[in-house]
Scaffold this active site. Structure first.
Site, PDB file in Angstrom:
ATOM      1  N   SER A 292       0.810  -1.219   0.000  1.00  0.00           N
ATOM      2  CA  SER A 292       0.000   0.000   0.000  1.00  0.00           C
ATOM      3  C   SER A 292       0.842   1.266   0.000  1.00  0.00           C
ATOM      4  CB  SER A 292      -0.938   0.012   1.212  1.00  0.00           C
ATOM      5  OG  SER A 292      -0.189   0.061   2.414  1.00  0.00           O
TER       6      SER A 292
ATOM      7  N   LYS B 150      -6.123   4.873   8.096  1.00  0.00           N
ATOM      8  CA  LYS B 150      -4.940   5.606   7.628  1.00  0.00           C
ATOM      9  C   LYS B 150      -5.215   7.107   7.546  1.00  0.00           C
ATOM     10  CE  LYS B 150      -3.029   1.709   5.025  1.00  0.00           C
ATOM     11  NZ  LYS B 150      -2.729   1.139   3.700  1.00  0.00           N
TER      12      LYS B 150
END
Length: 807
Positions: free
Chosen positions: A659, A702
């Site tokens: 990611s 996040k």
């Protein structure tokens, strides 16, 4: 290239409108719960439970907490009561081979009746048999037999005595036995007189005495035979009397079991054994408890070891069962599944009998359904193999593990196997199912049906109503306060957050159940009669606070600059990546600094994490993709004459996942072009070799992790996060993030390509190649290409100088 606009606040959180519900509180909801979205699993359950052929047992797979067991128990709760009640099973003594107890099958409820009947029979025999053997008729017949023996013995001796008298010899009875002596005129001759007789007379008398002694010895030799004959006659009399006393009682029992051949055969063997061993009921010292309580003999003593042979060990009693049994075995140890043979210590020796045979879950569920947790089953030694053996043979073999593995040196039993007719349902995670499918060849033969439960449900009106009904059922079952429509809507929104998709709802019903209980607790604490949305929110916030210690410690270290994260400067080759931490099952996000440095080289992109073996294979794959992208974009007409290094700064544990690959690519482009990146941004998203940004997981955590840091340092209105455009549907952000976006203090940018992202991060256009493959000189790609050209020229000159020196 048109840059993507920052997302509108409405895109950051998908609200559930409480006005869309037709109820005011969950107390108004009733009726069955429709588990929308699990149709595939329910079809598999229906098929597996319906088909009666071998091997079509069920494995329900899915994450824990998705309601697998609840759904199956609910299904069986509707179908099992309509099924036929299975038979009873019991173990009885095998009088011919006591080591091999016999299994009897009886209609439901009959086994316990037979057990009581046998206990009553033994109790009755303690009265009937002593009465029969103390009767005048028996005493007279026994006396007659014994007198006949005495008469026969006396007649033989009397006849011998007559023969001796004819020969003038007397038969004398002494304490040592019988003796012969000469007599004269009825008087025994004294020894002195005998010696005065002539030798011829003495020899004649001695010869006669020897003949009589031989005759006496013949009589004495026949006496044991006569005794045996007498004993046989007495035994025959005893058998007749015992049979006369026992037969009516057994016949009375037989009338209740005439249609059961196995029971009739057993009662026949009981009758024979009672007749042969009637004496155990006679001349018995009374039990002190019987004397104390003044009850009839045999009440307690018949329970002793010598009378266990007539007891019935009821293994399965379905007298109170309605329909087919449904059993969940919480501890599926081997002996808990197939049963066990226990031992008791007597005089320092372990002994056992058929009454110490203990049933297992397979016995209790025989004729019905058995549910077992697959992980617990596999953790128990030998249990899985024992279950497979039972399913393969369709029989329950009870074996003593201690005897099987020579743990004890004592004689054990080998009970007759019981036929098995059962549906076994294993509950487990998906990885267990796949592992067993690959590594156990028997598994696919015994568990042919898989019920695959979904991780998420549709977030449509049916799914929302199903959630409301679930909340209502939890409140009713656990006697909780009911929820108003606003609280239900907030639970649904949280369900979307847990699913990781704003258009879905989590199927992890355990999490929803926990939230319902926690919200009700806060409502009760506030002395409310109805749980409201604010109570649900308070429960969610409290859960976050309880698990936030590590998150706060990391943020505190960042604010003290112990962990270096910039949020308001510009740096070349430096970017804020976003990582997920999951201690104890609670996930949170936090930014991490990623740096890139370039130099002359051979086109290598060095992943420092991989070099020191701190990077996982997926992360390493993502870095290698960057080499493919750089080569395809900048090394068509010239070699890629650089070496680049990438690293997660201040990372002291392993790195896994791809990611951060887009952030790493942005850092590389910045280092190549010399364009600084605005540190007010954080980036997440993976990238492929064409530069397309791909979806990642944990996008909400996040974003919130970077937002929390920016908020702690004060929001400037410039901060934001770049996410893959394909993750927009996954956004379910906290309300404070949504409000900050609405007020222009924080922004979320959906990115589809790295060229869009680098332009947002640097403020400089990425640049589009013309027909000759050249980029505008002031663009990111143009500056990077020019820098690579310079590096290629320097490398060429350097190699040429090396060649000149060698020459």
């Amino acid at each position: 290239m048109a840059l993507p606009a920052k997302l509108a606040p409405e895109k950051l959180y998908r609200t559930c409108n409480p006005e869309g519900f037709s109820f005011d509180t969950t107390a108004e909801l009733d009726g069955p719960i429709k588990a929308t979205g699990q149709e595939r699993a329910f079809d598999a359950i229906t098929f597996s439970m319906g088909i009666r052929h071998d091997g079509f047992n069920l494995f329900a797979l899915g994450p824990n907490g998705t309601g697998k067991q609840t759904a199956i128990m609910h299904f069986l709760g509707n179908t099992a009561p309509d099924a036929a009640v299975p038979s009873d099973w019991c173990y009885v003594n095998n009088f011919e081979q006591p080591r091999h107890p016999k299994a009897l099958k009886l209609p439901a409820g009959k086994a316990s009746t037979l057990s009581r009947n046998m206990e009553h029979l033994v109790e009755a025999l303690f009265t009937v048999l002593p009465a029969a053997f103390s009767s005048e008729e028996y005493q007279a017949q026994e006396k007659d037999i014994r007198e006949k023996f005495q008469e026969q013995q006396a007649e033989a001796i009397e006849e011998l005595e007559k023969k001796a008298a004819e020969r003038q010899i007397a038969l004398i009875r002494t304490p040592a036995g019988f003796a012969f002596a000469p007599q004269k005129q009825g008087e025994v001759i004294k020894p002195e007189e005998f010696m005065q007789l002539s030798k011829k007379e003495r020899d004649s008398i001695e010869e006669e005495i020897e003949i009589l002694k031989t005759a006496m010895q013949s009589i004495m030799a026949q006496i044991p035979k006569w005794q045996r004959e007498t004993q046989e006659k007495i035994k025959e009399l005893n058998r007749n009397i015992a049979n006369f006393a026992v037969k009516p009682l057994i016949s009375e029992l037989k009338t209740s079991y005439e249609l059961l051949e196995g029971v009739m055969a057993y009662l026949e063997s009981v009758e024979s054994d009672l007749v042969e061993n009637f004496d155990q009921f006679l001349e018995r010292e009374p039990d002190p408890r019987e004397l104390l309580l003044g009850i009839s003999p045999g009440k307690f003593s018949h329970r002793g070891a010598s009378f266990n042979r007539y007891r019935v060990n009821v293994i399965v009693d379905n007298s109170k069962t309605k329909g087919a049994p449904v059993v969940y075995e919480d501890k599926p140890a081997c002996q808990n599944l197939v049963g066990d043979i226990e031992h008791i210590s007597q005089m320092g020796t372990l002994v056992t009998d058929f009454t110490l045979i203990k049933k297992g879950a397979l016995h209790r569920a025989n004729g019905g359904y058995l549910l077992i947790d697959a992980r617990r089953l596999l953790m128990e030694p030998l249990a899985y193999e024992a279950l497979k053996k039972a399913l393969r043979t369709r029989q329950i073999h009870i074996e003593s593990l201690a005897q099987l593995y020579s743990l004890v040196s004592t004689v054990s039993l080998e009970p007759e196997p019981i036929p098995l007719d059962i549906k076994v349902i294993l509950l487990g995670e998906r990885h267990l199912y796949y592992l067993l499918s690959v590594y156990d060849p028997d598994f696919s033969e015994l568990f042919k049906v898989a019920a695959d439960f979904e991780d998420e449900l549709a977030g449509d009106s049916d799914g929302k109503l199903a959630y409301a009904r679930i909340i209502s059922s939890i409140a009713k079952k656990d006697n909780l306060h009911h929820f108003d429509r606003g609280a239900v809507a907030r639970v649904i929104e949280h369900g979307s957050r847990l699913s990781g998709d704003s258009k879905k709802l989590t199927a992890h019903l355990q999490s929803i159940c926990d939230l319902v209980h926690e919200a009700e607790y806060y409502a009760v604490s506030a002395k409310k009669d109805i749980v409201q949305a604010e109570d649900v929110q308070r429960a969610i916030d409290a859960r976050t606070v309880r698990s936030s210690r590590i998150q706060e410690k990391i943020r505190e270290a960042t604010l003290k600059n112990s962990i270096l994260i910039d949020t308001d400067s510009e740096k070349i080759g430096q970017i804020n990546g976003l990582a997920i931490y999951s201690p104890g099952g609670q996930s949170f996000g936090h930014p991490g600094r990623i740096t890139a440095r370039v130099r002359l080289g051979k086109g290598e992109v060095i992943d420092i994490e991989r070099e020191v073996e701190m990077g996982g294979p997926i992360h390493s794959k993502g870095v290698m993709i960057l080499s493919g992208f750089l080569g395809a974009r900048f090394a068509i007409d010239q070699p890629l004459s650089l070496s680049a290094s990438l690293v997660f700064e201040q990372s002291y544990s392993g790195i896994e996942g791809d990611s951060a690959s887009s952030a790493e690519l942005y850092a590389l482009l910045s280092a190549l072009s010399g364009a600084p990146i605005h540190q007010c941004f954080a980036v997440t998203g993976s990238v492929n070799q064409f530069g397309e940004v791909q979806a990642i997981g944990g996008v909400n955590e996040k974003i919130e992790g970077f937002f929390d840091l920016c908020k702690a340092r004060e929001l400037s209105g410039k901060q934001g996060v770049l996410i893959p455009a394909s993750n927009v549907d996954n956004l379910m952000l906290r309300q404070e993030v949504v409000e900050a976006s609405r007020n222009g203090l924080f922004a979320i940018y959906p990115v589809t390509h790295v060229d869009e992202g680098i332009e947002i991060l640097t403020g400089i256009p990425a640049g589009v190649a013309d027909e000759n493959g050249n980029y505008p000189s002031e663009s990111i790609n143009g500056m990077a290409l020019a820098r690579l050209g310079e590096m290629a020229e320097k490398l060429k000159k350097f190699n040429a100088s090396l060649n000149d020196e060698e020459e």
